[in-house]
Design a protein around this motif. Sequence first.
Motif, PDB file in Angstrom:
ATOM      1  N   HIS A  36       0.833  -1.208   0.000  1.00 11.46           N
ATOM      2  CA  HIS A  36       0.000   0.000   0.000  1.00 11.46           C
ATOM      3  C   HIS A  36       0.870   1.262   0.000  1.00 11.46           C
ATOM      4  O   HIS A  36       0.611   2.218  -0.761  1.00 11.46           O
ATOM      5  N   VAL A  37       1.902   1.280   0.847  1.00  7.68           N
ATOM      6  CA  VAL A  37       2.776   2.454   0.938  1.00  7.68           C
ATOM      7  C   VAL A  37       3.499   2.683  -0.380  1.00  7.68           C
ATOM      8  O   VAL A  37       3.611   3.824  -0.861  1.00  7.68           O
ATOM      9  N   GLU A  38       4.019   1.611  -0.982  1.00  5.26           N
ATOM     10  CA  GLU A  38       4.762   1.760  -2.232  1.00  5.26           C
ATOM     11  C   GLU A  38       3.872   2.231  -3.372  1.00  5.26           C
ATOM     12  O   GLU A  38       4.314   2.974  -4.249  1.00  5.26           O
ATOM     13  N   GLU A  39       2.601   1.801  -3.379  1.00  7.39           N
ATOM     14  CA  GLU A  39       1.690   2.174  -4.467  1.00  7.39           C
ATOM     15  C   GLU A  39       1.103   3.571  -4.287  1.00  7.39           C
ATOM     16  O   GLU A  39       0.923   4.305  -5.259  1.00  7.39           O
ATOM     17  N   HIS A  40       0.816   3.943  -3.034  1.00  8.75           N
ATOM     18  CA  HIS A  40       0.091   5.191  -2.786  1.00  8.75           C
ATOM     19  C   HIS A  40       0.945   6.277  -2.124  1.00  8.75           C
ATOM     20  O   HIS A  40       0.466   7.414  -1.969  1.00  8.75           O
ATOM     21  N   GLN A  41       2.197   5.921  -1.724  1.00  2.70           N
ATOM     22  CA  GLN A  41       3.050   6.888  -1.044  1.00  2.70           C
ATOM     23  C   GLN A  41       2.322   7.530   0.126  1.00  2.70           C
ATOM     24  O   GLN A  41       2.365   8.750   0.349  1.00  2.70           O
ATOM     25  N   ALA A  42       1.657   6.688   0.886  1.00  2.00           N
ATOM     26  CA  ALA A  42       0.917   7.148   2.058  1.00  2.00           C
ATOM     27  C   ALA A  42       0.807   5.994   3.045  1.00  2.00           C
ATOM     28  O   ALA A  42       0.891   4.816   2.674  1.00  2.00           O
ATOM     29  N   MET A  43       0.611   6.335   4.326  1.00  2.32           N
ATOM     30  CA  MET A  43       0.487   5.312   5.348  1.00  2.32           C
ATOM     31  C   MET A  43      -0.803   4.509   5.160  1.00  2.32           C
ATOM     32  O   MET A  43      -1.822   5.054   4.703  1.00  2.32           O
ATOM     33  N   PRO A  44      -0.795   3.225   5.531  1.00  4.07           N
ATOM     34  CA  PRO A  44      -2.019   2.422   5.423  1.00  4.07           C
ATOM     35  C   PRO A  44      -3.072   2.912   6.409  1.00  4.07           C
ATOM     36  O   PRO A  44      -2.758   3.496   7.456  1.00  4.07           O
ATOM     37  N   ASP A  45      -4.355   2.647   6.088  1.00 12.41           N
ATOM     38  CA  ASP A  45      -5.450   3.122   6.940  1.00 12.41           C
ATOM     39  C   ASP A  45      -5.427   2.478   8.325  1.00 12.41           C
ATOM     40  O   ASP A  45      -5.873   3.088   9.300  1.00 12.41           O
ATOM     41  N   ASN A  46      -4.944   1.248   8.390  1.00 10.94           N
ATOM     42  CA  ASN A  46      -4.943   0.538   9.677  1.00 10.94           C
ATOM     43  C   ASN A  46      -3.610   0.674  10.417  1.00 10.94           C
ATOM     44  O   ASN A  46      -3.224  -0.189  11.193  1.00 10.94           O
ATOM     45  N   MET A  47      -2.879   1.779  10.188  1.00 13.77           N
ATOM     46  CA  MET A  47      -1.544   1.951  10.752  1.00 13.77           C
ATOM     47  C   MET A  47      -1.562   1.884  12.283  1.00 13.77           C
ATOM     48  O   MET A  47      -0.715   1.215  12.896  1.00 13.77           O
ATOM     49  N   ASP A  48      -2.536   2.572  12.906  1.00 18.62           N
ATOM     50  CA  ASP A  48      -2.584   2.577  14.369  1.00 18.62           C
ATOM     51  C   ASP A  48      -2.796   1.169  14.905  1.00 18.62           C
ATOM     52  O   ASP A  48      -2.158   0.762  15.895  1.00 18.62           O
ATOM     53  N   LYS A  49      -3.694   0.406  14.282  1.00 20.62           N
ATOM     54  CA  LYS A  49      -3.953  -0.964  14.738  1.00 20.62           C
ATOM     55  C   LYS A  49      -2.728  -1.842  14.506  1.00 20.62           C
ATOM     56  O   LYS A  49      -2.374  -2.689  15.351  1.00 20.62           O
ATOM     57  N   LEU A  50      -2.057  -1.633  13.383  1.00 23.74           N
ATOM     58  CA  LEU A  50      -0.856  -2.425  13.087  1.00 23.74           C
ATOM     59  C   LEU A  50       0.225  -2.179  14.137  1.00 23.74           C
ATOM     60  O   LEU A  50       0.882  -3.125  14.603  1.00 23.74           O
ATOM     61  N   LEU A  51       0.379  -0.916  14.528  1.00 24.46           N
ATOM     62  CA  LEU A  51       1.387  -0.590  15.539  1.00 24.46           C
ATOM     63  C   LEU A  51       1.018  -1.164  16.904  1.00 24.46           C
ATOM     64  O   LEU A  51       1.865  -1.712  17.612  1.00 24.46           O
ATOM     65  N   SER A  52      -0.260  -1.064  17.277  1.00 21.50           N
ATOM     66  CA  SER A  52      -0.679  -1.574  18.588  1.00 21.50           C
ATOM     67  C   SER A  52      -0.603  -3.090  18.634  1.00 21.50           C
ATOM     68  O   SER A  52      -0.199  -3.664  19.656  1.00 21.50           O
ATOM     69  N   ASP A  53      -0.973  -3.754  17.530  1.00 27.80           N
ATOM     70  CA  ASP A  53      -0.879  -5.225  17.484  1.00 27.80           C
ATOM     71  C   ASP A  53       0.586  -5.668  17.576  1.00 27.80           C
ATOM     72  O   ASP A  53       0.906  -6.637  18.260  1.00 27.80           O
ATOM     73  N   THR A  54       1.437  -4.944  16.865  1.00 31.45           N
ATOM     74  CA  THR A  54       2.870  -5.273  16.892  1.00 31.45           C
ATOM     75  C   THR A  54       3.433  -5.099  18.296  1.00 31.45           C
ATOM     76  O   THR A  54       4.173  -5.961  18.793  1.00 31.45           O
ATOM     77  N   LYS A  55       3.070  -3.993  18.946  1.00 30.95           N
ATOM     78  CA  LYS A  55       3.576  -3.721  20.289  1.00 30.95           C
ATOM     79  C   LYS A  55       3.098  -4.784  21.275  1.00 30.95           C
ATOM     80  O   LYS A  55       3.877  -5.283  22.106  1.00 30.95           O
ATOM     81  N   ALA A  56       1.824  -5.149  21.189  1.00 27.26           N
ATOM     82  CA  ALA A  56       1.265  -6.144  22.106  1.00 27.26           C
ATOM     83  C   ALA A  56       1.935  -7.507  21.905  1.00 27.26           C
ATOM     84  O   ALA A  56       2.281  -8.193  22.867  1.00 27.26           O
TER      85      ALA A  56
END
Length: 600
Positions: free
Chosen positions: A287-307
């Motif tokens: 998504h980032v490479e195609e749209h040059q923007a952060m994915p919509d679920n970035m906050d969830k991805l970060l929280s899931d990764t941290k947990a």
Amino acid sequence: ARLKLLDPARFNDLETYQTEEASFAWVASIANKLSQDQALDEAEIAQVESGLNLAFTDNEKATLSTDTALAMSELGPNLIDKLIDRHGTGRLLFRNTRSAIQGFPQRLFHAHKIDHNDAESIAVWLIEFLSTVYPAKVLLICSEMQTVQAISENLRVAGVSTAQFHEDMTIVDRDRAAAYFSDPEDDCRLLLCSEIGSEGRNFQFLHHLVTFELPIAPDLLEQRIGRLDRIGQTEDIQIHVPYVEGSLDHFLMDWYHHGLNAFESICRTGSSIIKRMGGELHKAVVHVEEHQAMPDNMDKLLSDTKALSEELSEQLEAGRDRLLELNSNRPERIQEHLDTLARSERDYRLEDFMLAVFDRFGVNVEEQTDSWIIHPSDNMQVEKFPYLPNSGLTITFKRDTALTREEFTFITWDHPMVTAAMDMILNEGFGQADCRVVNLEEIPKGLAFVEAIYVMSCTADSQLNIDRYLQADLQTYYVGVDGKNYTDVLAEVNLDAAGQRYDKNKLKQVVQKHRELFDKVIERTNEVAAGAIPESIEIAKAHIETEFSEEHERLLALKQVNASVRDEEISAVSAKRDALLSALDGTHAKPVSVRILFNN
């Protein structure tokens, strides 16, 4: 798997290994409590008695039952030693972790927003960045060799001195580039590396790392940071990440920093998280490479990764082998060695010795602040000086300098160059024979006598390390032409201070005229030296018998409770003892030098 590489016969089955390790869980638990001076309950005390085949006295049980008494007693450390012996791999495996060692520098993260991520923009940012951290040197690592070359060219045009390190260079060229960058005298403040610089090269003397074109693998990011974050680092490590908003570097930077905390701490869970969340991460990267923007679920991805990272970290912490760590890091035992190292840093005898050796054999020495540059001269007294290449060598006697400058050769008394130099001195003819006149009151006037120096030598397999059992000191004997042994009389006399000026040519004529007489006296010193050998051999044999008998008995007892002790180990101890005792029979006194003296 690592143990299997070392001993495939012993560690051939994972299930068997895990079963053995599980059986020692109680050992690790009790050893951990004892190491923290925590009292044991009745069941634990009984378990120790049963496991170690001991019977504690009432006083010892009382000590083990009280925190304060345990902290003031040697009972805890002694029991830990015995417990470690019972541990499955405690005798075979050593592993230290940062949590056990402590004292490492911090890692500090800095994000730098830039407008474009092309080579020209990065070069412009680097020029400004270098001015803010002046005069510090900086390491930049990126993924692609082409990026390194492009940035370097832009900096060259701007008049900035840099060095490159990438896979299109030969090993020699890489070495030269690293040396050019590392030299504090050279005005090269930036080393540009492709991913090949993430492994193998160590730059612990640096404190600033710029990491560009971030890798997707957490372990590879750790490799980059590990070029600076290692033993020998003296300051906090500053990690800088330039990024363009919405770029892949921006996404990975946030994921590493806010999800894994991989910049400011060692990420031990990265590989496991990649396996568990690989699908989600792949979608986000696309998504980032195609749209040059952060994915919509970035906050969830970060929280899931941290947990998930915290969960895996807790599992790793719970699975730490405390008994193994206790065995690997024994402060009370290593302090003696640390003190010895500290004293050696203040001892300049080695420098004085090597300077005299280099002068004797014609090696040129250029003394720098913390190092010497040595190279063969046109007046070499030998065809080739040991371990000195024709191109020269930079050596240092300072441990701290060697830790930060790995291209320097660290010289100690055990270095092959030093031991080879000793052999050259002992084996060369120059300086091994002399004559002079002295004035002594301790022996008859007009007496001529011989001073002969010997060293105990034994021809044996080098793996036996037999020298540690033999007397290493030089033995000096004094025998007069009257046949008497004056060794005890002159043992404490400074003959050099009693020396007198005399025509050496006349002395030489006297020695040559009475050569046969002096040869007989020298033979007598050989007999005296040989007479001291039996006592030295007996002392060495007693040392060997004591050491190996204790080890043999220990292994026999340990075999009853520790399955990792094999019959081959016990046999090997006996075989080495027998080989050492047999080799001692070949001990002889090796002559080092002889001097004829005339008491005026």
